[in-house]
Design a protein around this motif. Structure first.
Motif, PDB file in Angstrom:
ATOM      1  N   VAL A   1       0.728  -1.328  -0.066  1.00  0.00           N
ATOM      2  CA  VAL A   1       0.043   0.021   0.063  1.00  0.00           C
ATOM      3  C   VAL A   1       0.866   1.282   0.066  1.00  0.00           C
ATOM      4  CG1 VAL A   1      -1.562   1.427   1.298  1.00  0.00           C
ATOM      5  CG2 VAL A   1      -1.945  -1.184   1.065  1.00  0.00           C
ATOM      6  N   PHE A   2       2.123   1.133   0.915  1.00  0.00           N
ATOM      7  CA  PHE A   2       2.872   2.452   0.871  1.00  0.00           C
ATOM      8  C   PHE A   2       3.395   2.627  -0.486  1.00  0.00           C
ATOM      9  CE2 PHE A   2       6.536   4.576   2.214  1.00  0.00           C
ATOM     10  CZ  PHE A   2       5.940   5.832   3.377  1.00  0.00           C
ATOM     11  N   ALA A   3       4.003   1.446  -1.150  1.00  0.00           N
ATOM     12  CA  ALA A   3       4.600   1.846  -2.343  1.00  0.00           C
ATOM     13  C   ALA A   3       3.714   2.495  -3.408  1.00  0.00           C
ATOM     14  CB  ALA A   3       5.187   0.415  -2.804  1.00  0.00           C
ATOM     15  N   SER A   4       2.672   1.862  -3.256  1.00  0.00           N
ATOM     16  CA  SER A   4       1.578   2.382  -4.196  1.00  0.00           C
ATOM     17  C   SER A   4       0.976   3.772  -4.180  1.00  0.00           C
ATOM     18  CB  SER A   4       0.281   1.412  -4.341  1.00  0.00           C
ATOM     19  OG  SER A   4      -0.808   1.838  -3.840  1.00  0.00           O
ATOM     20  N   ARG A   5       1.007   4.135  -3.005  1.00  0.00           N
ATOM     21  CA  ARG A   5       0.938   5.763  -2.556  1.00  0.00           C
ATOM     22  C   ARG A   5       2.081   6.417  -2.983  1.00  0.00           C
ATOM     23  NH1 ARG A   5      -3.287   6.365   1.825  1.00  0.00           N
ATOM     24  NH2 ARG A   5      -4.882   4.701   1.140  1.00  0.00           N
ATOM     25  N   VAL A   6       3.320   6.091  -2.817  1.00  0.00           N
ATOM     26  CA  VAL A   6       4.380   6.706  -3.092  1.00  0.00           C
ATOM     27  C   VAL A   6       4.343   6.701  -4.766  1.00  0.00           C
ATOM     28  CG1 VAL A   6       6.907   6.711  -3.729  1.00  0.00           C
ATOM     29  CG2 VAL A   6       5.913   6.286  -1.365  1.00  0.00           C
ATOM     30  N   ASN A   7       4.021   5.815  -5.396  1.00  0.00           N
ATOM     31  CA  ASN A   7       3.956   5.562  -6.931  1.00  0.00           C
ATOM     32  C   ASN A   7       2.692   6.800  -7.436  1.00  0.00           C
ATOM     33  OD1 ASN A   7       4.538   4.600  -9.721  1.00  0.00           O
ATOM     34  ND2 ASN A   7       2.287   3.865  -9.350  1.00  0.00           N
ATOM     35  N   THR A   8       1.852   6.970  -6.799  1.00  0.00           N
ATOM     36  CA  THR A   8       0.784   8.011  -7.251  1.00  0.00           C
ATOM     37  C   THR A   8       1.173   9.335  -6.968  1.00  0.00           C
ATOM     38  OG1 THR A   8      -0.950   6.463  -6.210  1.00  0.00           O
ATOM     39  CG2 THR A   8      -1.655   8.643  -6.865  1.00  0.00           C
ATOM     40  N   VAL A   9       2.034   9.819  -6.095  1.00  0.00           N
ATOM     41  CA  VAL A   9       2.464  11.241  -5.873  1.00  0.00           C
ATOM     42  C   VAL A   9       3.835  11.315  -6.870  1.00  0.00           C
ATOM     43  CG1 VAL A   9       1.362  11.648  -3.868  1.00  0.00           C
ATOM     44  CG2 VAL A   9       3.895  10.930  -3.892  1.00  0.00           C
ATOM     45  N   ASN A  10       4.427  10.217  -7.298  1.00  0.00           N
ATOM     46  CA  ASN A  10       5.608  10.477  -8.046  1.00  0.00           C
ATOM     47  C   ASN A  10       5.837   9.153  -8.968  1.00  0.00           C
ATOM     48  OD1 ASN A  10       8.025  10.965  -9.341  1.00  0.00           O
ATOM     49  ND2 ASN A  10       9.223  11.253  -7.539  1.00  0.00           N
ATOM     50  N   PRO A  11       5.040   9.075 -10.116  1.00  0.00           N
ATOM     51  CA  PRO A  11       4.848   7.804 -11.048  1.00  0.00           C
ATOM     52  C   PRO A  11       5.994   7.763 -11.750  1.00  0.00           C
ATOM     53  CG  PRO A  11       3.020   9.581 -11.446  1.00  0.00           C
ATOM     54  CD  PRO A  11       4.107  10.373 -10.458  1.00  0.00           C
ATOM     55  N   ALA A  12       6.885   8.776 -11.635  1.00  0.00           N
ATOM     56  CA  ALA A  12       8.013   8.741 -12.777  1.00  0.00           C
ATOM     57  C   ALA A  12       9.429   8.295 -12.029  1.00  0.00           C
ATOM     58  CB  ALA A  12       8.314   9.971 -13.531  1.00  0.00           C
ATOM     59  N   ALA A  13       9.318   8.146 -10.486  1.00  0.00           N
ATOM     60  CA  ALA A  13      10.288   7.808 -10.006  1.00  0.00           C
ATOM     61  C   ALA A  13      10.595   6.144  -9.984  1.00  0.00           C
ATOM     62  CB  ALA A  13      10.132   8.161  -8.451  1.00  0.00           C
ATOM     63  N   THR A  14      11.942   5.781  -9.712  1.00  0.00           N
ATOM     64  CA  THR A  14      12.138   4.178  -9.446  1.00  0.00           C
ATOM     65  C   THR A  14      12.135   4.152  -8.030  1.00  0.00           C
ATOM     66  OG1 THR A  14      13.724   4.108 -11.213  1.00  0.00           O
ATOM     67  CG2 THR A  14      13.916   2.512  -9.563  1.00  0.00           C
ATOM     68  N   ILE A  15      11.051   3.041  -7.436  1.00  0.00           N
ATOM     69  CA  ILE A  15      10.831   3.003  -5.930  1.00  0.00           C
ATOM     70  C   ILE A  15      11.717   1.642  -5.714  1.00  0.00           C
ATOM     71  CG2 ILE A  15       9.211   2.345  -4.261  1.00  0.00           C
ATOM     72  CD1 ILE A  15       7.168   3.905  -6.195  1.00  0.00           C
ATOM     73  N   MET A  16      12.415   1.661  -4.639  1.00  0.00           N
ATOM     74  CA  MET A  16      13.092   0.670  -4.143  1.00  0.00           C
ATOM     75  C   MET A  16      13.138   0.457  -2.846  1.00  0.00           C
ATOM     76  SD  MET A  16      16.662   1.023  -6.160  1.00  0.00           S
ATOM     77  CE  MET A  16      16.810  -0.553  -6.372  1.00  0.00           C
ATOM     78  N   HIS A  17      13.127  -1.019  -2.340  1.00  0.00           N
ATOM     79  CA  HIS A  17      13.088  -1.308  -0.966  1.00  0.00           C
ATOM     80  C   HIS A  17      14.368  -1.512  -0.321  1.00  0.00           C
ATOM     81  CE1 HIS A  17       8.497  -1.365  -0.686  1.00  0.00           C
ATOM     82  NE2 HIS A  17       8.836  -1.701  -1.997  1.00  0.00           N
ATOM     83  N   ILE A  18      14.947  -0.938   0.565  1.00  0.00           N
ATOM     84  CA  ILE A  18      16.112  -1.282   1.121  1.00  0.00           C
ATOM     85  C   ILE A  18      15.959  -1.329   2.764  1.00  0.00           C
ATOM     86  CG2 ILE A  18      18.570  -0.506   1.587  1.00  0.00           C
ATOM     87  CD1 ILE A  18      18.427   0.798  -1.047  1.00  0.00           C
ATOM     88  N   ASN A  19      16.709  -2.414   3.315  1.00  0.00           N
ATOM     89  CA  ASN A  19      16.866  -2.655   4.427  1.00  0.00           C
ATOM     90  C   ASN A  19      18.221  -2.005   5.069  1.00  0.00           C
ATOM     91  OD1 ASN A  19      17.404  -3.692   7.189  1.00  0.00           O
ATOM     92  ND2 ASN A  19      16.243  -5.706   6.736  1.00  0.00           N
ATOM     93  N   GLY A  20      17.996  -1.055   5.931  1.00  0.00           N
ATOM     94  CA  GLY A  20      19.264  -0.300   6.031  1.00  0.00           C
ATOM     95  C   GLY A  20      20.256  -0.896   7.064  1.00  0.00           C
ATOM     96  N   LEU A  21      19.485  -2.082   7.961  1.00  0.00           N
ATOM     97  CA  LEU A  21      20.294  -2.668   8.901  1.00  0.00           C
ATOM     98  C   LEU A  21      21.206  -3.996   8.165  1.00  0.00           C
ATOM     99  CD1 LEU A  21      17.526  -3.179  11.874  1.00  0.00           C
ATOM    100  CD2 LEU A  21      19.432  -1.746  11.554  1.00  0.00           C
TER     101      LEU A  21
END
Lengths: 335, 230
Positions: free
Chosen positions: B149-169
């Motif tokens: 859900v979170f990623a899809s909301r990010v995509n709605t406000v910035n459809p052109a961006a590449t979205i990546m998931h990173i675990n900082g730990l």
């Protein structure tokens, strides 16, 4: 397909009529279009005064670009056939010392459960990372991943809605404060499923079949027990997630029918990868991958002989569970 | 040298993501340095030093942190060029959700985390909406459904961006990010003549100048009142 220039000259009302999903674009970007529906897009963005432009950080050109991008993405998304991922193949790479992995090609098919075993830090996450990023000899392990025996589409890397792997992790929490129904609804809406209500009810029903203790659609997700959260997430991922591969990081043996949970995932045509050191789960798998020093050391097929142990272990498990439930009911324990 | 601007809300995991990503970049023999911008306090520079990464730190103190960033980014770039780094990463915290440090023609990364709530993408302005890459962190502690859900909301406000998931730990996903960061064509010689992607808001009122007393007669300059009558 609509061009950038055409978008600029199209009235908002017409655009929304053609592309109803744009409503969420305007809403999520906090762009109010009430009583401005008759403006053309370019006129709409020109209608803001300087204060509004500054306060809301409005950049018309960029928004128009994004509308264009969004329309194209959504058309691709909605017109998409269900991705038919039949199999994933891993071609060998190297372990941390640079030794080549000792297998030719490992193919995992739909409906299979593959367990991943090996100590912490041995390279389980890297293997998963390789699958998720559909490695093409361009990751530290130098492995190559094929989808349906062929070089995969780059969308698996970059699209936000098409991900190869969905993950069910052991220590996940819900950070939202919603009822079970509202929570699943939110997920269903983001996936834009038709017959939303049916899907939501089916998920909750399935989750309850797997859970030791029942919950209702009004239960707040934050008050679900560990077992209940896991069943809800398994049912939700099985039914709503688009990813063809489900990675499970151990399923704790409490308040959940683990065998049924795996069956549910398989019945929804998923490929199941499971990182586990629980012998019952490991023996439920078809094969297991042994990871050592960053590489795949062995691939072991579960034999009938091993499965004989399974019934013994399951007997032990049942005994343990029955003691647990008697304890919960306040009974005195005896043999 | 490649210049990359990374920004995101406080504690979203910017430093962890950058540190893990640099590990992968170093394996390609790239020389990477960091310029860390913050408001009142940071000891992230120690973390970078510990990892053997050249770092410069700037604290904006009483000034608006994003204005402070723009006023210093040219000098920081010169420092990077003088030292022959291959990549210079600027890290800054977006504090008021309105400004963003992104520069036209310079790669921009926004780091936000799953824990910040699903309405957050709506609340963050240009820092999220005009980023080229959006990194979402802390996915390991929320459910699969919330991640989607979170990623899809990010995509709605910035459809052109590449979205990546990173675990900082654990660094999971950081190798993948590192492959998108360096390119010989993105070489910068200087920032002279470059422009911000977004104007930063003007705010100059008596309180900017140190006024502490409350009351209309003390308010001067760029002052705006809430609308209270419905």
């Amino acid at each position: 397909m609509i061009t950038l220039n055409r978008i600029k000259e199209t009235k908002i009302s017409k655009l929304i009529e053609d592309y109803p999903f744009l409503i969420s674009f305007f809403e999520d970007n906090d762009l109010d279009i009430t009583s401005k529906e008759n403006l053309e897009i370019a006129e709409y963005f020109a209608s803001f005064d300087e204060d509004e432009i500054e306060d809301k950080a409005i950049d018309g050109e960029r928004y128009i670009m994004q509308i264009f991008e969004f329309i194209n993405q959504m058309i691709a998304f909605l017109g998409q056939e269900e991705d038919n991922v039949q199999s994933i193949s891993i071609l060998p790479g190297n372990d941390k010392s640079g030794n080549r992995e000792k297998f030719d090609k490992f193919t995992i098919k739909k409906g299979e459960i593959i367990c991943i075993v090996g100590p912490t830090g041995s390279g389980k996450s890297r293997l998963l990372g390789d699958i998720e990023w559909v490695a093409q000899n361009d990751t530290p392990t130098n492995r190559k991943i094929l989808v349906n025996e062929a070089k995969p589409d780059t969308k698996w890397r970059f699209s936000s809605s098409d991900k190869l792997v969905a993950q069910l992790s052991q220590n996940m929490n819900f950070v939202m404060d919603l009822s079970v129904y509202e929570f699943v609804e939110l997920h269903a809406e983001s996936r834009m499923v038709e017959n939303k209500e049916d899907v939501i009810n089916r998920i909750i029903e399935k989750a309850n079949q797997l859970a030791g203790e029942q919950f209702t659609i009004d239960t707040p997700i934050t008050s679900l027990s560990g077992g209940q959260s896991r069943t809800l997430m398994i049912a939700d991922t099985a039914i709503l997630s688009k990813s063809p591969i489900i990675l499970i990081d151990e399923i704790e043996n409490a308040g959940i029918d683990r065998k049924e949970a795996l069956n549910l995932l398989l019945s929804e045509d998923k490929i199941v990868l499971m990182a586990t050191h629980d012998p019952i789960l490991a023996l439920l798998g078809d094969k297991r991958i042994v990871i050592k020093n960053g590489g795949i050391d062995k691939i072991i097929e579960t034999t009938d002989k091993e499965r004989e142990i399974l019934s013994e272990l399951e007997e032990l498990d049942r005994t343990l569970l029955s003691f647990r439930s008697r304890l919960r009911k306040g009974e005195i324990l005896k043999k | 040298m490649n210049l990359i601007t990374v920004s995101g809300p406080p504690s979203s995991g910017k430093t962890a993501v950058i540190l893990k990503t640099i590990e992968s970049l170093k394996k390609r023999n790239l020389k990477v340095a960091v310029a860390k911008f913050d408001c009142l306090y940071t000891d992230d520079d120690i973390l970078y030093k510990k990892a053997g990464i050249p770092v410069k730190k700037g604290l904006s103190g009483a000034l608006c942190p994003d204005h402070y960033f723009v006023s210093n980014v040219e000098e920081i770039t010169k420092w990077g060029l003088d030292n022959n780094f291959d990549i210079l990463i600027s890290e800054s915290a977006g504090l008021c959700n309105r400004c963003s440090p992104y520069i036209k023609g310079i790669k921009a990364i926004c780091v936000i985390d799953n824990l910040s709530g699903i309405n957050t993408p709506k609340k963050i302005g240009p820092m999220l909406k005009s980023a080229d890459i959006v990194v979402i962190t802390k996915g390991d502690i929320v459910s699969q459904a919330e991640r989607e859900v979170f990623a899809s909301r990010v995509n709605t406000v910035n459809p052109a961006a590449t979205i990546m998931h990173i675990n900082g730990l654990t660094g999971q996903g950081s190798f993948e990010l590192s492959t998108l960061l360096y390119s010989e064509e993105d070489h910068v010689d200087s920032l002279k003549g470059k422009e911000l992607r977004f104007p930063m808001p003007a705010a100059l009122c008596s309180y900017c100048l140190g006024e502490t007393r409350i009351g209309e007669s003390y308010q001067m300059g760029n002052v705006r009142k809430m609308k209270l009558d419905d």
